[in-house]
Design a protein around this motif. Structure first.
Motif, PDB file in Angstrom:
ATOM      1  N   LEU A  84       7.568  -5.039   9.619  1.00  0.00           N
ATOM      2  CA  LEU A  84       8.165  -4.569   8.368  1.00  0.00           C
ATOM      3  C   LEU A  84       7.118  -4.697   7.280  1.00  0.00           C
ATOM      4  O   LEU A  84       6.386  -5.689   7.227  1.00  0.00           O
ATOM      5  CB  LEU A  84       9.404  -5.413   8.020  1.00  0.00           C
ATOM      6  N   THR A  85       7.062  -3.716   6.411  1.00  0.00           N
ATOM      7  CA  THR A  85       5.988  -3.665   5.416  1.00  0.00           C
ATOM      8  C   THR A  85       6.014  -4.850   4.441  1.00  0.00           C
ATOM      9  O   THR A  85       7.085  -5.263   3.981  1.00  0.00           O
ATOM     10  CB  THR A  85       6.030  -2.341   4.629  1.00  0.00           C
ATOM     11  N   GLN A  86       4.834  -5.368   4.145  1.00  0.00           N
ATOM     12  CA  GLN A  86       4.693  -6.429   3.133  1.00  0.00           C
ATOM     13  C   GLN A  86       4.312  -5.820   1.793  1.00  0.00           C
ATOM     14  O   GLN A  86       4.401  -6.475   0.753  1.00  0.00           O
ATOM     15  CB  GLN A  86       3.558  -7.386   3.533  1.00  0.00           C
ATOM     16  N   THR A  87       3.804  -4.610   1.821  1.00  0.00           N
ATOM     17  CA  THR A  87       3.330  -3.912   0.626  1.00  0.00           C
ATOM     18  C   THR A  87       3.134  -2.452   0.990  1.00  0.00           C
ATOM     19  O   THR A  87       2.872  -2.127   2.140  1.00  0.00           O
ATOM     20  CB  THR A  87       1.989  -4.506   0.140  1.00  0.00           C
ATOM     21  N   TRP A  88       3.239  -1.603  -0.013  1.00  0.00           N
ATOM     22  CA  TRP A  88       3.001  -0.173   0.240  1.00  0.00           C
ATOM     23  C   TRP A  88       1.520   0.161   0.261  1.00  0.00           C
ATOM     24  O   TRP A  88       1.114   1.278   0.493  1.00  0.00           O
ATOM     25  CB  TRP A  88       3.668   0.657  -0.860  1.00  0.00           C
ATOM     26  N   GLN A  89       0.705  -0.843  -0.038  1.00  0.00           N
ATOM     27  CA  GLN A  89      -0.644  -0.605  -0.536  1.00  0.00           C
ATOM     28  C   GLN A  89      -1.557   0.276   0.317  1.00  0.00           C
ATOM     29  O   GLN A  89      -2.178   1.213  -0.186  1.00  0.00           O
ATOM     30  CB  GLN A  89      -1.328  -1.946  -0.801  1.00  0.00           C
ATOM     31  N   LEU A  90      -1.679  -0.033   1.610  1.00  0.00           N
ATOM     32  CA  LEU A  90      -2.683   0.699   2.394  1.00  0.00           C
ATOM     33  C   LEU A  90      -2.360   2.190   2.439  1.00  0.00           C
ATOM     34  O   LEU A  90      -3.252   3.035   2.352  1.00  0.00           O
ATOM     35  CB  LEU A  90      -2.801   0.112   3.801  1.00  0.00           C
ATOM     36  N   GLU A 132      -3.531  10.907  -7.356  1.00  0.00           N
ATOM     37  CA  GLU A 132      -4.343  10.103  -8.285  1.00  0.00           C
ATOM     38  C   GLU A 132      -3.639   8.870  -8.861  1.00  0.00           C
ATOM     39  O   GLU A 132      -4.154   7.769  -8.791  1.00  0.00           O
ATOM     40  CB  GLU A 132      -4.941  10.949  -9.415  1.00  0.00           C
ATOM     41  N   LYS A 133      -2.475   9.083  -9.481  1.00  0.00           N
ATOM     42  CA  LYS A 133      -1.776   7.919 -10.062  1.00  0.00           C
ATOM     43  C   LYS A 133      -0.346   7.892  -9.547  1.00  0.00           C
ATOM     44  O   LYS A 133       0.431   8.819  -9.781  1.00  0.00           O
ATOM     45  CB  LYS A 133      -1.795   8.000 -11.588  1.00  0.00           C
ATOM     46  N   ILE A 134      -0.018   6.813  -8.838  1.00  0.00           N
ATOM     47  CA  ILE A 134       1.290   6.761  -8.175  1.00  0.00           C
ATOM     48  C   ILE A 134       1.938   5.385  -8.333  1.00  0.00           C
ATOM     49  O   ILE A 134       1.267   4.395  -8.599  1.00  0.00           O
ATOM     50  CB  ILE A 134       1.170   7.105  -6.668  1.00  0.00           C
ATOM     51  N   PHE A 135       3.260   5.372  -8.166  1.00  0.00           N
ATOM     52  CA  PHE A 135       3.984   4.092  -8.160  1.00  0.00           C
ATOM     53  C   PHE A 135       5.137   4.177  -7.180  1.00  0.00           C
ATOM     54  O   PHE A 135       5.525   5.265  -6.746  1.00  0.00           O
ATOM     55  CB  PHE A 135       4.500   3.736  -9.557  1.00  0.00           C
ATOM     56  N   THR A 136       5.662   3.023  -6.839  1.00  0.00           N
ATOM     57  CA  THR A 136       6.856   2.962  -6.001  1.00  0.00           C
ATOM     58  C   THR A 136       7.722   1.809  -6.460  1.00  0.00           C
ATOM     59  O   THR A 136       7.235   0.879  -7.105  1.00  0.00           O
ATOM     60  CB  THR A 136       6.517   2.759  -4.518  1.00  0.00           C
ATOM     61  N   ILE A 137       8.997   1.892  -6.126  1.00  0.00           N
ATOM     62  CA  ILE A 137       9.870   0.723  -6.247  1.00  0.00           C
ATOM     63  C   ILE A 137      10.663   0.701  -4.947  1.00  0.00           C
ATOM     64  O   ILE A 137      11.551   1.535  -4.756  1.00  0.00           O
ATOM     65  CB  ILE A 137      10.813   0.815  -7.464  1.00  0.00           C
ATOM     66  N   GLN A 138      10.308  -0.159  -4.027  1.00  0.00           N
ATOM     67  CA  GLN A 138      10.932  -0.161  -2.706  1.00  0.00           C
ATOM     68  C   GLN A 138      10.862  -1.574  -2.128  1.00  0.00           C
ATOM     69  O   GLN A 138      10.085  -2.396  -2.607  1.00  0.00           O
ATOM     70  CB  GLN A 138      10.233   0.856  -1.784  1.00  0.00           C
ATOM     71  N   TYR A 169      12.426  -8.335  -0.680  1.00  0.00           N
ATOM     72  CA  TYR A 169      12.452  -8.238  -2.143  1.00  0.00           C
ATOM     73  C   TYR A 169      12.033  -6.847  -2.572  1.00  0.00           C
ATOM     74  O   TYR A 169      11.423  -6.101  -1.810  1.00  0.00           O
ATOM     75  CB  TYR A 169      11.561  -9.308  -2.790  1.00  0.00           C
ATOM     76  N   TRP A 170      12.381  -6.497  -3.795  1.00  0.00           N
ATOM     77  CA  TRP A 170      12.006  -5.177  -4.315  1.00  0.00           C
ATOM     78  C   TRP A 170      10.654  -5.293  -4.989  1.00  0.00           C
ATOM     79  O   TRP A 170      10.428  -6.175  -5.812  1.00  0.00           O
ATOM     80  CB  TRP A 170      13.088  -4.626  -5.243  1.00  0.00           C
ATOM     81  N   HIS A 171       9.782  -4.394  -4.585  1.00  0.00           N
ATOM     82  CA  HIS A 171       8.384  -4.468  -4.964  1.00  0.00           C
ATOM     83  C   HIS A 171       8.066  -3.222  -5.787  1.00  0.00           C
ATOM     84  O   HIS A 171       8.231  -2.103  -5.303  1.00  0.00           O
ATOM     85  CB  HIS A 171       7.568  -4.488  -3.659  1.00  0.00           C
ATOM     86  N   ALA A 172       7.681  -3.428  -7.037  1.00  0.00           N
ATOM     87  CA  ALA A 172       7.261  -2.305  -7.888  1.00  0.00           C
ATOM     88  C   ALA A 172       5.744  -2.294  -7.879  1.00  0.00           C
ATOM     89  O   ALA A 172       5.112  -3.231  -8.350  1.00  0.00           O
ATOM     90  CB  ALA A 172       7.788  -2.487  -9.307  1.00  0.00           C
ATOM     91  N   GLU A 173       5.171  -1.247  -7.289  1.00  0.00           N
ATOM     92  CA  GLU A 173       3.720  -1.223  -7.105  1.00  0.00           C
ATOM     93  C   GLU A 173       3.123   0.041  -7.702  1.00  0.00           C
ATOM     94  O   GLU A 173       3.763   1.095  -7.735  1.00  0.00           O
ATOM     95  CB  GLU A 173       3.380  -1.308  -5.616  1.00  0.00           C
ATOM     96  N   ARG A 210      11.365 -11.554  -9.279  1.00  0.00           N
ATOM     97  CA  ARG A 210      10.679 -12.610 -10.049  1.00  0.00           C
ATOM     98  C   ARG A 210      10.802 -12.331 -11.542  1.00  0.00           C
ATOM     99  O   ARG A 210      11.039 -13.225 -12.350  1.00  0.00           O
ATOM    100  CB  ARG A 210       9.196 -12.656  -9.669  1.00  0.00           C
ATOM    101  N   VAL A 211      10.599 -11.057 -11.902  1.00  0.00           N
ATOM    102  CA  VAL A 211      10.658 -10.671 -13.323  1.00  0.00           C
ATOM    103  C   VAL A 211      12.091 -10.839 -13.850  1.00  0.00           C
ATOM    104  O   VAL A 211      12.302 -11.365 -14.946  1.00  0.00           O
ATOM    105  CB  VAL A 211      10.148  -9.219 -13.498  1.00  0.00           C
TER     106      VAL A 211
END
Ligand code: 4AD
Ligand code: MG
Length: 434
Positions: free
Chosen positions: A179-185, A195-201, A218-222, A408-409
């Motif tokens: 299961l994903t720890q981050t969307w990053q890769l 070019e400029k992207i975000f996610t909330i997942q 947890y919900w990760h805004a990246e 956390r926020v």
């Protein structure tokens, strides 16, 4: 008559209104009953008199907490009523009776957790969930205003990004996936298109520790941005947090009041700029001001982050951590950035009041050789990362991003005792039901 919300009825302040909701409290005698009704917006006291509603009195007498009702009557201001208004009821329709509601004041955390699906109706959870909505809306507003696209990464992955110890394994048709720890890769692949992207997942971490700030889901805004440098990332993170605080203070006055949040503690984050200190500065501050000696090269632990946060009334950026303690993809800082040893262009944003790491981010390493070395040092099979190396092979550009722990926020903004209350149905090592 058209049903309106309790808030709208109180705004109307006089005349006939029709509202509907659930019984929040009830008391009274055989001649008159006072029922406080709640809906998603507020609560209001309703007066039921036997002289008017005699035919239905047997049913009215059965109303218990959480029964659902529709009511019509005359609204008027009344200082003694819990929300300052009262409806004198002309007609009532009982929609659903309620059994004795199994939530009482003396429930311990465990039992309250078991009854989470019912506890969501509490004023406390209602307030937190509304603030959560504002936080997510503000994040989208922040990034969309800057021309970012919302983009999504898969949740089932063949490789790790944040360390093998917190990976959840999934049996994927007989093959092991995670299961994903981050969307990053997969986000780093996406910036070459958008070019400029975000996610909330959701992100997943097999956290074996029982703490007030770790969830397993947890919900990760990246965000991830091409062409941008290390400072840009911190500017963006600071602006995102400021907009969140601003919107919550604008929209959620009532909710913050219900939560008894001291809002003066949030105001500095809006008005002041967030200090940006190095890891080396952090060690020095902890030594000089808190008498805590940390050998160079050790990561900051929860307790040390908390002590550090006591020195600031806003979130604080700690930057340029030792390479050893940070993820494989973080870009190495120019040599001699620190006397202690090699450091990376990574930062953590530490929240005030002991809420710990709200955000983690970095400039990304572009050298395939360095990425491979770092992965090998972590004992990873580099062949799994070929797709990732491709992002460096075909027109690599400087880029970076960060991830914010949404709960956390929310915990910080609402001043919660536990991160579990920042989400409707928390998942931890010991809690996965309901
Ligand atoms: O610091 P982390 O591990 O960074 C990353 O995942 C990067 N790949 C993000 C990026 O650059 N795109 O996690 C980011 C944030 C942390 O700062 C923390 O707020 C939150 O995610 N977080 C958790 N929140 C709740 N429960 C957990 N178990 C968390 N682990 C991390
Ligand atoms: Mg981190």
């Amino acid at each position: 008559m058209k049903f309106i919300s309790i808030d709208a009825a109180m705004e109307q302040a006089s005349g006939k209104v029709a509202v509907r909701g659930w019984v929040y409290r009830e008391r009274g005698s055989n001649a008159i009953k006072f029922i406080v009704v709640r809906d998603s917006t507020n609560i209001i006291q309703c007066v039921l008199e036997k002289s008017k509603l005699g035919k239905q009195w047997a049913d009215i007498d059965k109303l218990q907490i959480e029964a659902s009702v529709e009511l019509q009557g005359e609204i008027k201001a009344d200082k003694r009523a819990p929300s300052g208004f009262e409806i004198n009821v002309d007609t009532i329709r009982i929609i659903g009776l309620s059994d004795a509601f199994p939530i009482t004041k003396d429930l311990n955390e465990e039992l309250l957790g078991d009854r989470r699906h019912l506890w969501l109706r509490s004023r406390k959870m209602q307030a937190i969930l509304k603030i959560r909505d504002t936080v997510l809306q503000a994040l989208r507003e922040h990034w969309h205003a800057k021309g970012f696209y919302e983009y999504h990464s898969p949740s089932l992955l063949g490789m790790q990004a944040e360390g093998g110890s917190s990976l959840f394994k999934v049996d994927y048709f007989g093959k092991p996936l995670y299961l994903t720890q981050t969307w990053q890769l997969h986000a780093e692949a996406g910036i070459f298109s958008l070019e400029k992207i975000f996610t909330i997942q959701p992100s997943f971490r097999a956290e074996k520790s029982k703490t007030s700030r770790h969830l397993t889901e947890y919900w990760h805004a990246e965000m991830e941005a091409a062409w941008e440098d290390f400072d840009y990332l911190q500017d963006d993170a600071e602006a995102a947090i400021k907009l969140i605080v601003k919107r919550v203070l604008e929209r959620n006055t009532k909710e913050l009041e219900i939560l008894e949040r001291d809002v003066s503690k949030l105001e500095p984050a809006l008005k002041k700029s967030f200090p940006r200190i190095s890891y080396d500065d952090a060690l020095k501050l902890l030594k000089d001001k808190k008498k805590i000696a940390i050998p160079w090269g050790k990561d900051l632990r929860t307790i040390e982050e908390d002590k550090l946060s006591e020195l600031f009334d806003t979130p604080v950026f700690v930057r340029c951590y030792p390479k050893e303690v940070k993820a494989f993809y973080m870009k190495e800082a120019p040599a001699k950035a620190s006397k202690g040893g090699p450091v990376v262009l990574g930062f953590d944003l530490i929240g005030p009041e002991g809420y710990g790491e709200l955000i983690g981010g970095s400039q990304r390493e572009e050298s395939i050789d360095k990425l491979k070395k770092n992965l090998e040092a972590d004992g990873e099979d580099v062949s799994k990362y070929e797709f990732y190396f491709d992002t460096r092979r075909y027109g690599s550009v400087p880029h970076g991003g960060y991830g914010m722990g949404v709960e956390r926020v929310i915990s910080w903004i609402c001043h919660l005792d536990t991160i579990k209350d920042a989400i409707a149905f928390p998942r931890t090592m010991t809690r996965w039901n309901p």
